[in-house]
Scaffold this active site. Structure first.
Site, PDB file in Angstrom:
ATOM      1  N   SER A 142      -5.760  -3.942  15.630  1.00 45.80           N
ATOM      2  CA  SER A 142      -6.924  -4.530  16.301  1.00 45.80           C
ATOM      3  C   SER A 142      -6.537  -5.083  17.668  1.00 45.80           C
ATOM      4  O   SER A 142      -7.236  -4.863  18.655  1.00 45.80           O
ATOM      5  CB  SER A 142      -7.528  -5.642  15.446  1.00 45.80           C
ATOM      6  OG  SER A 142      -8.169  -5.108  14.316  1.00 45.80           O
ATOM      7  N   HIS A 181      -0.740  -3.398  -7.049  1.00 53.33           N
ATOM      8  CA  HIS A 181      -1.771  -2.928  -6.160  1.00 53.33           C
ATOM      9  C   HIS A 181      -2.011  -3.876  -4.985  1.00 53.33           C
ATOM     10  O   HIS A 181      -2.014  -3.449  -3.830  1.00 53.33           O
ATOM     11  CB  HIS A 181      -3.081  -2.553  -6.854  1.00 53.33           C
ATOM     12  CG  HIS A 181      -3.889  -1.789  -5.884  1.00 53.33           C
ATOM     13  ND1 HIS A 181      -3.651  -0.456  -5.629  1.00 53.33           N
ATOM     14  CD2 HIS A 181      -4.795  -2.202  -4.987  1.00 53.33           C
ATOM     15  CE1 HIS A 181      -4.427  -0.085  -4.618  1.00 53.33           C
ATOM     16  NE2 HIS A 181      -5.126  -1.117  -4.227  1.00 53.33           N
ATOM     17  N   TRP A 221      10.909   2.516  -8.715  1.00 54.54           N
ATOM     18  CA  TRP A 221      10.695   1.148  -8.219  1.00 54.54           C
ATOM     19  C   TRP A 221       9.747   0.370  -9.112  1.00 54.54           C
ATOM     20  O   TRP A 221       9.687  -0.848  -9.044  1.00 54.54           O
ATOM     21  CB  TRP A 221      10.180   1.173  -6.761  1.00 54.54           C
ATOM     22  CG  TRP A 221       8.704   1.338  -6.599  1.00 54.54           C
ATOM     23  CD1 TRP A 221       7.990   2.498  -6.689  1.00 54.54           C
ATOM     24  CD2 TRP A 221       7.756   0.297  -6.328  1.00 54.54           C
ATOM     25  NE1 TRP A 221       6.650   2.246  -6.481  1.00 54.54           N
ATOM     26  CE2 TRP A 221       6.475   0.913  -6.260  1.00 54.54           C
ATOM     27  CE3 TRP A 221       7.850  -1.088  -6.138  1.00 54.54           C
ATOM     28  CZ2 TRP A 221       5.305   0.184  -6.010  1.00 54.54           C
ATOM     29  CZ3 TRP A 221       6.684  -1.808  -5.881  1.00 54.54           C
ATOM     30  CH2 TRP A 221       5.429  -1.166  -5.820  1.00 54.54           C
ATOM     31  N   ARG A 259       6.834  14.363  -9.579  1.00 58.16           N
ATOM     32  CA  ARG A 259       7.661  13.545  -8.702  1.00 58.16           C
ATOM     33  C   ARG A 259       8.880  13.047  -9.454  1.00 58.16           C
ATOM     34  O   ARG A 259       8.985  13.142 -10.670  1.00 58.16           O
ATOM     35  CB  ARG A 259       6.856  12.380  -8.129  1.00 58.16           C
ATOM     36  CG  ARG A 259       6.248  11.466  -9.166  1.00 58.16           C
ATOM     37  CD  ARG A 259       5.353  10.412  -8.571  1.00 58.16           C
ATOM     38  NE  ARG A 259       6.075   9.367  -7.866  1.00 58.16           N
ATOM     39  CZ  ARG A 259       5.589   8.157  -7.638  1.00 58.16           C
ATOM     40  NH1 ARG A 259       4.382   7.852  -8.057  1.00 58.16           N
ATOM     41  NH2 ARG A 259       6.286   7.265  -6.985  1.00 58.16           N
ATOM     42  N   HIS A 261      15.431   3.802  -2.733  1.00 60.92           N
ATOM     43  CA  HIS A 261      14.678   4.123  -1.526  1.00 60.92           C
ATOM     44  C   HIS A 261      13.353   3.371  -1.536  1.00 60.92           C
ATOM     45  O   HIS A 261      12.991   2.713  -0.552  1.00 60.92           O
ATOM     46  CB  HIS A 261      14.448   5.633  -1.443  1.00 60.92           C
ATOM     47  CG  HIS A 261      13.385   6.018  -0.449  1.00 60.92           C
ATOM     48  ND1 HIS A 261      13.572   5.944   0.911  1.00 60.92           N
ATOM     49  CD2 HIS A 261      12.125   6.481  -0.623  1.00 60.92           C
ATOM     50  CE1 HIS A 261      12.472   6.340   1.528  1.00 60.92           C
ATOM     51  NE2 HIS A 261      11.582   6.670   0.629  1.00 60.92           N
ATOM     52  N   HIS A 312      -5.849   1.896 -11.763  1.00 59.51           N
ATOM     53  CA  HIS A 312      -5.945   3.275 -11.283  1.00 59.51           C
ATOM     54  C   HIS A 312      -4.553   3.884 -11.128  1.00 59.51           C
ATOM     55  O   HIS A 312      -4.414   5.061 -10.865  1.00 59.51           O
ATOM     56  CB  HIS A 312      -6.746   3.395  -9.982  1.00 59.51           C
ATOM     57  CG  HIS A 312      -6.134   2.716  -8.790  1.00 59.51           C
ATOM     58  ND1 HIS A 312      -6.841   1.865  -7.989  1.00 59.51           N
ATOM     59  CD2 HIS A 312      -4.907   2.779  -8.247  1.00 59.51           C
ATOM     60  CE1 HIS A 312      -6.067   1.428  -7.012  1.00 59.51           C
ATOM     61  NE2 HIS A 312      -4.886   1.975  -7.143  1.00 59.51           N
ATOM     62  N   HIS A 313      -3.513   3.067 -11.322  1.00 60.65           N
ATOM     63  CA  HIS A 313      -2.156   3.600 -11.377  1.00 60.65           C
ATOM     64  C   HIS A 313      -1.790   4.014 -12.795  1.00 60.65           C
ATOM     65  O   HIS A 313      -0.672   4.474 -13.025  1.00 60.65           O
ATOM     66  CB  HIS A 313      -1.156   2.541 -10.897  1.00 60.65           C
ATOM     67  CG  HIS A 313      -1.391   2.078  -9.500  1.00 60.65           C
ATOM     68  ND1 HIS A 313      -0.848   2.713  -8.409  1.00 60.65           N
ATOM     69  CD2 HIS A 313      -2.109   1.034  -9.008  1.00 60.65           C
ATOM     70  CE1 HIS A 313      -1.226   2.079  -7.304  1.00 60.65           C
ATOM     71  NE2 HIS A 313      -1.996   1.060  -7.638  1.00 60.65           N
ATOM     72  N   LYS A 351     -13.501  -0.646   9.011  1.00 59.40           N
ATOM     73  CA  LYS A 351     -12.435  -0.937   9.980  1.00 59.40           C
ATOM     74  C   LYS A 351     -12.122   0.275  10.851  1.00 59.40           C
ATOM     75  O   LYS A 351     -12.007   0.167  12.074  1.00 59.40           O
ATOM     76  CB  LYS A 351     -11.180  -1.431   9.251  1.00 59.40           C
ATOM     77  CG  LYS A 351     -11.380  -2.779   8.587  1.00 59.40           C
ATOM     78  CD  LYS A 351     -10.074  -3.375   8.116  1.00 59.40           C
ATOM     79  CE  LYS A 351      -9.250  -3.935   9.255  1.00 59.40           C
ATOM     80  NZ  LYS A 351      -9.841  -5.137   9.865  1.00 59.40           N
ATOM     81  N   SER A 364      11.346 -15.802  -1.849  1.00 62.89           N
ATOM     82  CA  SER A 364      11.307 -15.796  -0.383  1.00 62.89           C
ATOM     83  C   SER A 364       9.887 -15.560   0.124  1.00 62.89           C
ATOM     84  O   SER A 364       9.389 -16.276   0.991  1.00 62.89           O
ATOM     85  CB  SER A 364      12.240 -14.689   0.132  1.00 62.89           C
ATOM     86  OG  SER A 364      11.918 -14.339   1.453  1.00 62.89           O
TER      87      SER A 364
END
Lengths: 557, 326
Positions: free
Chosen positions: A294, A279, A166, A476, A95, A328-329, A357, A195
């Site tokens: 935008s 990241h 993943w 998880r 997934h 940070h992961h 933003k 690719s």
């Protein structure tokens, strides 16, 4: 191009600059297999992404149906079941890989990027049209290999497929899965990486070299800026993933021990290499969406984007800082505390350009005259939901509390808010904004609006309760959970059902518009749709800008 | 450097107390309401319909709870603010309400504000975040006594446990001295209690309880060294806000103080294969004498030790399952 440049910005649906002769028949296989047309290739990417998206959505359906109730109902390993708990891990793994590599990236970068960046900068096509085609056709091969990997031995003859997430961490992805499934997956990702790297090179060369006369970098539309920065991220990050994948391949097949401590290797080194790519990858997924928003917010507020330069350089800042925050992961791997503290600080810094933003989009709407077309609904929904996802990211950035939240459903909630309710909302926003331009027919507006509202309600219902689950300690990648977690899991699954209805509405609307075939206009959105694609017919001619447009005025991005 | 950080932490704790008393009562109250499970009693395990973290089991865990609530207040205010702005814009500047759009696309003052204000907010988060991180990751050398003075933590105050993650259970190793003064290693495995055995095991929680719990003495500082024998696992204990990966070929370390008596549950937190969801952690903090007895029994036969600890420090009765019947 030696013809004299002519002023083209006033010309609307003018065929002088287009060329319909020589457009091959839509039914000609050669037109698609051997395409050198950025618009055709963009369409192929979108169709591919839609197909992969359906598969990815089905995989997540299997997850949510299993997790509706405590206990294992569907992955029992019994005759006629969906498999056993290993297969559940394969489903979660596939997934994630499907949605990231075969849906979001192909749709936003390969699809909208290819179709619109050359037009927006006034170019007749990408710099390397044939390489563009290679980039696309590598993707079905890559996806095929990934899907095949689900059906060949992973752990052993009976446990087929790779079930390690993943992120592919060794030793689970090396000694933990000796079967050929993981090798197929490595090759699949190598090909997808090639690719994307080739595509990124194409975007950089095109944007830096083929802008029409008068279009300086600082007059370029923000979507083109977004793709330029995304392309640089791809070119710099993907080779590191390729290296990590190759090391997995040699560890598995050629006796190397990069990640095997018995031979002096280190599983944590893989994590560093992976997340150094991983990241920037998440910014690769969201930056094109920032560009789309935008455009849409400006068009439907009837105002130029607030703070164009700040918007462009905020994206550049996000891209740059995104390269120096990867660990940070990895707050729980046993890193030294000073190093963790650096990553906490660097991660929090990204909130500043991102906030710029969000506020700039709101300031674009401020004082405007807003019409709530379907693209605008998606864009406003995005601004709100990305803020929610972004602030839970601020929470997770702090290692002190991340120790509690790492590898729980809080993280799952966070990234799905910024992806499923962030990137995917920008995807649908762009889809409806550019639908009639690309396909020459109008979309069914009532069904499109229904699609938005069902999706908004559904995805929020899936992912908001997952914050509660994570806070209370639900890990998880779990096929089953302690009974206490049932309530919010059940709500989350109900949300999935609503989202599934939303997807049915989406496809119904698409099919209906293809049956009704209401003729499109060149510019359905009015004078504040100021980028070059709105000066062309809908669909654009097979070849546009045989004579380059000359960009005179600076405003109206 | 750590001394500076620890002193800063102390000052900040005082500041936090003052803030709590004077300024943030409302925010803390709201946040506090969110951290307790709806209608649930104190528990060291997940609770049905819970909205927030499990109740804190140590002073450090309390600090994590506090910090989480503090950041929650900030991010909730930010989200409400952005929502309000969007709502305002939708109401005031839709085409009907404002048919003629303005033309501005710059305003230096606001651009400065919305760059500087987030920096200040992040700074306000960071000043509490860094001390919290250092507190968790650096083993303390001093402890605060009840009279407010500081005392050195003696080596005897520490219990060192080595934890191995395996597919798919945990192994624990505790050094002890036998009667002859020789070092013996107490070693045992902790496997999840099978679902079929749950009804016949009093107080056992499905997917949480293990056959042999890890028993710890109240009042001691626990140092845990973590490793793994096959793939990466992760040892987590939500009530203590602990989570550290168990990595093959690597020795990781965490610490905590076993403050309150009770049964505590955690679950493996790094995908490790087929039974990743079925290798939980059960920990019991008991008085020192019960721990000593358990340890001496465990040196010979872990089953005897487990039987003993189930007699003197049993699991509390399982909560009534709130959800619908299967």
């Amino acid at each position: 191009m030696t013809t004299e440049p002519t002023i083209k910005r006033e010309a609307v649906a003018d065929h002088h600059d287009g060329d319909h002769t020589g457009a091959p028949s839509v039914w000609s296989p050669a037109r698609w297999l051997f395409s050198t047309n950025h618009k055709d290739i963009g369409i192929m990417y979108l169709v591919f992404a839609m197909f992969a998206g359906v598969i990815g959505f089905g995989l997540s359906g299997m997850i949510r149906i299993e997790l509706m109730e405590p206990g294992v109902q569907y992955f029992t390993g019994l005759e006629g079941s969906w498999g056993d708990q290993h297969n559940y891990n394969v489903v979660t793994t596939m997934h994630g890989l499907t949605m990231i590599f075969f849906m979001v990236m192909p749709a936003l970068i390969g699809g909208f990027g290819n179709f619109f960046v050359p037009i927006m900068i006034g170019a007749p096509d990408m710099a390397m049209p044939r390489m563009n085609n290679i980039s696309f056709w590598l993707m079905p091969f890559s996806f095929g290999l990934a899907l095949l990997s689900m059906f060949v031995p992973g752990v052993n003859e009976t446990a087929k497929g790779f079930g390690g997430g993943w992120v592919l961490y060794p030793p689970l992805s090396t000694s933990g899965h000796p079967g050929s499934s993981m090798d197929l997956l490595i090759l699949s990702l190598h090909i997808a990486g090639i690719s994307s790297i080739l595509g990124a090179i194409n975007f950089i060369v095109t944007i830096l070299n083929m802008r029409a006369p008068g279009m300086t970098i600082h007059k370029m539309p923000l979507f083109a800026w977004a793709l330029l920065i995304t392309a640089f991220l791809l070119v710099l990050a993907l080779p590191v993933l390729a290296a990590a994948l190759t090391m997995l391949l040699t560890d598995r097949n050629f006796g190397s021990q990069f990640f095997d401590p018995a031979g002096g290797g280190d599983p944590i080194m893989f994590q560093h290499l992976f997340w150094f790519f991983g990241h920037p990858e998440v910014y690769i997924m969201i930056l094109p969406g920032f560009g789309i928003i935008s455009h849409i917010v400006s068009t439907f507020s009837k105002k130029p984007v607030f703070g164009y330069l700040a918007m462009a350089y905020a994206m550049a800042a996000i891209g740059f800082i995104g390269f120096i925050v990867w660990a940070h992961h990895m707050y729980t791997v046993g890193m030294g505390v000073e190093l963790k503290a650096y990553f906490v600080a660097a991660t929090m810094v990204i909130a500043v350009p991102t906030g710029v933003k969000i506020f700039s989009w709101i300031a674009t709407m401020w004082g405007g005259s807003i019409t709530f077309t379907v693209p605008m609904l998606w864009a406003i929904g995005f601004i709100f939901l990305f803020t929610v996802g972004g602030v839970t990211g601020v929470m997770l950035a702090n290692a002190g509390v991340d120790h509690m939240l790492h590898d729980t459903y809080y993280v799952v909630a966070h990234f799905h808010y910024v992806l499923s309710l962030g990137a995917v909302f920008t995807l649908f926003a762009g889809w409806y904004y550019w639908f009639e331009k690309m396909f020459g027919i109008k979309y069914n507006a009532p069904l499109a609006a229904l699609h938005f509202w069902l999706m908004f309600i559904g995805t929020n219902m899936i992912f908001f309760p997952q914050h509660f689950l994570g806070l209370n300690g639900m890990p998880r990648r779990y096929v089953d959970y302690p009974d206490a977690f049932e309530f919010w899991n059940r709500i989350s699954t109900y949300g999935y059902m609503i989202t599934a209805v939303a997807m049915i509405v989406f496809f119904s609307g698409l099919i209906l518009s293809m049956i009704v075939r209401k003729k499109a206009e060149a510019n359905p959105w009015g004078e504040y749709a100021t980028t070059l694609e709105w000066t062309l017919s809908s669909p654009p001619p097979f070849h546009q800008f045989n004579e380059l447009p000359v960009v005179k005025n600076a405003g109206g991005h | 450097m750590f001394d500076i950080v620890l002193n800063m932490r102390e000052e900040l704790r005082e500041t936090r107390k003052a803030m709590r008393l004077h300024g943030l009562k409302l925010g803390a109250a709201i946040a506090g309401a969110l951290t307790v499970g709806a209608g649930a009693a104190f528990a060291n395990e997940p609770v049905a319909m819970a909205l927030g973290p499990q109740p804190a089991a140590s002073a450090v865990a309390e600090n994590v709870t506090w910090f989480h609530n503090y950041v929650m207040v900030i991010i909730t205010v930010i989200t409400i603010f952005v929502t309000f702005l969007l709502g305002w814009v939708i109401l005031k500047f839709n085409a009907k309400a404002n048919p003629v759009p303005a033309k501005f696309s710059h305003n230096t003052a606001i651009e400065v504000i919305w760059t500087v204000a987030p920096v200040l907010i992040l700074f306000a988060i960071a000043i509490f975040s860094f001390p919290l991180l250092f507190e968790q990751d650096v083993e303390p050398t001093k402890q605060k006594l009840e009279n407010g003075e500081y005392a050195e933590i003696a080596p005897e105050d520490w219990v060192t446990i080595k934890t191995y993650g395996r597919q798919w259970y945990w192994s624990y190793f505790i050094d002890t001295e036998n009667a002859d003064g020789e070092v013996e290693v107490v070693e045992f495995d902790a496997r999840m209690i099978a679902e079929d055995d749950i009804p016949s095991t009093p107080g056992a929680r499905r997917n949480l309880s293990t056959d042999n719990p890890l028993v710890l003495p109240q009042g001691k500082y626990i140092r845990m060294n973590l490793a793994a024998s096959d793939v990466i696992h992760s040892w987590a204990m939500p009530a203590f806000r602990l989570k550290t990966d168990a990595v093959p070929g690597r020795l990781n370390q965490l610490w905590f103080k076993a403050e309150k008596l009770g049964v505590y549950y955690g679950q493996c937190s790094e995908l490790c294969g087929r039974d990743h969801a079925f290798m939980p952690i059960e920990m019991r903090i008991v008085p020192q004498d019960q721990y000593d007895q358990w340890l001496s029994l465990a040196a010979n036969d872990i089953d005897e030790a487990t039987t003993y600890i189930n007699q003197v420090a049993p699991r509390p009765a399982a909560p009534v399952r709130v959800a619908s019947a299967q």
